[in-house]
Every structure is written in structure tokens, then in C-alpha cells.
Design a protein around this motif. Structure first.
Motif, PDB file in Angstrom:
ATOM      1  N   UNK A 146     -32.846 -29.751  28.875  1.00 57.14           N
ATOM      2  CA  UNK A 146     -34.394 -29.384  28.609  1.00 57.14           C
ATOM      3  C   UNK A 146     -35.331 -30.719  28.740  1.00 57.14           C
ATOM      4  N   UNK A 147     -34.749 -31.867  28.935  1.00 58.24           N
ATOM      5  CA  UNK A 147     -35.323 -33.226  29.122  1.00 58.24           C
ATOM      6  C   UNK A 147     -35.843 -33.371  30.398  1.00 58.24           C
ATOM      7  N   UNK A 186     -41.964 -23.379  30.103  1.00 61.22           N
ATOM      8  CA  UNK A 186     -41.547 -24.825  30.186  1.00 61.22           C
ATOM      9  C   UNK A 186     -42.043 -25.535  29.088  1.00 61.22           C
ATOM     10  N   UNK A 187     -43.507 -25.584  28.952  1.00 58.84           N
ATOM     11  CA  UNK A 187     -44.102 -26.193  27.744  1.00 58.84           C
ATOM     12  C   UNK A 187     -43.509 -25.660  26.437  1.00 58.84           C
ATOM     13  N   UNK A 188     -43.351 -24.281  26.305  1.00 53.85           N
ATOM     14  CA  UNK A 188     -42.902 -23.807  25.022  1.00 53.85           C
ATOM     15  C   UNK A 188     -41.565 -24.291  24.824  1.00 53.85           C
ATOM     16  N   UNK A 189     -40.631 -24.563  25.804  1.00 57.17           N
ATOM     17  CA  UNK A 189     -39.195 -25.086  25.615  1.00 57.17           C
ATOM     18  C   UNK A 189     -39.480 -26.344  25.022  1.00 57.17           C
ATOM     19  N   UNK A 210     -37.040 -19.572  26.270  1.00 57.58           N
ATOM     20  CA  UNK A 210     -38.106 -20.091  27.022  1.00 57.58           C
ATOM     21  C   UNK A 210     -37.766 -20.676  28.228  1.00 57.58           C
ATOM     22  N   UNK A 211     -36.728 -21.325  28.445  1.00 55.76           N
ATOM     23  CA  UNK A 211     -36.111 -22.093  29.607  1.00 55.76           C
ATOM     24  C   UNK A 211     -35.776 -20.970  30.604  1.00 55.76           C
ATOM     25  N   UNK A 212     -34.908 -20.070  30.226  1.00 54.55           N
ATOM     26  CA  UNK A 212     -34.476 -19.291  31.207  1.00 54.55           C
ATOM     27  C   UNK A 212     -35.737 -18.057  31.872  1.00 54.55           C
ATOM     28  N   UNK A 213     -36.519 -17.930  30.808  1.00 56.43           N
ATOM     29  CA  UNK A 213     -37.993 -17.088  31.099  1.00 56.43           C
ATOM     30  C   UNK A 213     -38.603 -17.871  32.169  1.00 56.43           C
ATOM     31  N   UNK A 214     -38.778 -19.171  31.965  1.00 50.47           N
ATOM     32  CA  UNK A 214     -39.409 -20.062  33.029  1.00 50.47           C
ATOM     33  C   UNK A 214     -38.573 -19.911  34.357  1.00 50.47           C
TER      34      UNK A 214
END
Length: 136
Positions: free
Chosen positions: A5-6, A99-102, A69-73
Motif C-alpha cells: 500500500x506504499x 486509494x487515499x482512504x487506504x 479500500x485498496x481492493x475497492x480502488x
């Protein structure tokens, strides 16, 4: 091991460059062969369907807010790709916000803020020098 996620704001990996070229190849050119364009759009749509399915599977198995959040993106990116391929306007706002929320869910606020600002700055840089106001 690098945190998935970085974000990395350097040059994109070669695999993404190839995908970007394929995406650009689907742009409608009045002099292009219609069958070739249809084949490219079909191939690109099939790839996005696989990515969308993977996001649905992985997203259903997540155990953290950040992964959700990442998979939703990823899923939202697929929806944007379908819209693009169908000639429908899209903004990408859902993808970006996920992506921002992740980032906000996994990082200290100052780190998340710095990364989000860097992403915004990088996006704005795509518009600089563009006569159409569209990212290159």
C-alpha cells in the motif's frame, strides 16, 4: 518486504508501461482499421474483467480496512475502464478516494498527508503543458 500500500512515485514498472500503451492504442482514430480497434478494445476489456473479478474475490476476503479500500480502488478502476471503453465519461474520483482512504487507514496522518499531496502534485504535473487540459 515492501508494503503493497506504499506508493512509489518514481518511474512506472515496465509492466504498467505496456498496459498504458495498450490503453492508448484503443483511442479512436478515424483513419484506423475498425476491426483492429474492435479487437484491441475486446482484448483490453477482457483483461479488465479479470482484474475486476480478482478484486471481487480478494476484496471479499480482506481482513483490514486498508485492504478493503485498496481492493475497492481496483474494482472502481475496472468500472472506469469499462466506461472508457464504452465511450462514457468518467472521473476516477471513487478510485482515487479509495486509494487515499487506504493511506489514511494504514499510515500516521503526517505520512498519509505527505503521500496524498505527492500523488496530487504528480497528477497536476500531468496537466501542465497540456493544451487540452487532459492528462498525458
Amino acid at each position: 518486504m515492501r508494503n503493497p500500500f506504499t506508493p512509489s512515485f518514481g518511474a512506472p514498472p515496465p509492466s504498467l508501461v505496456g498496459r498504458a500503451e495498450l490503453c492508448r492504442a484503443t483511442s479512436i482514430d478515424s483513419s484506423a482499421d475498425a476491426d483492429r480497434i474492435a479487437d484491441q478494445v475486446s482484448a483490453l476489456k477482457a483483461r479488465w474483467q479479470v482484474i475486476d473479478r480478482l478484486a471481487a474475490i480478494k476484496g471479499g476476503r480482506t481482513r483490514s480496512e486498508a485492504a478493503d479500500y485498496a481492493w475497492a480502488a481496483v474494482s472502481d478502476s475496472a468500472i472506469d475502464a469499462y466506461d472508457y471503453l464504452a465511450g462514457i465519461e468518467f472521473s476516477g474520483a471513487e478510485t482515487v478516494s479509495c486509494a487515499f482512504w487506504a493511506q489514511l487507514a494504514t499510515q500516521p496522518s503526517d505520512v498519509a498527508e505527505a503521500r496524498i499531496n505527492a500523488a496530487i502534485d504528480a497528477w497536476e504535473a500531468c496537466f501542465q503543458g497540456s493544451a487540452t487540459g487532459v492528462a498525458a
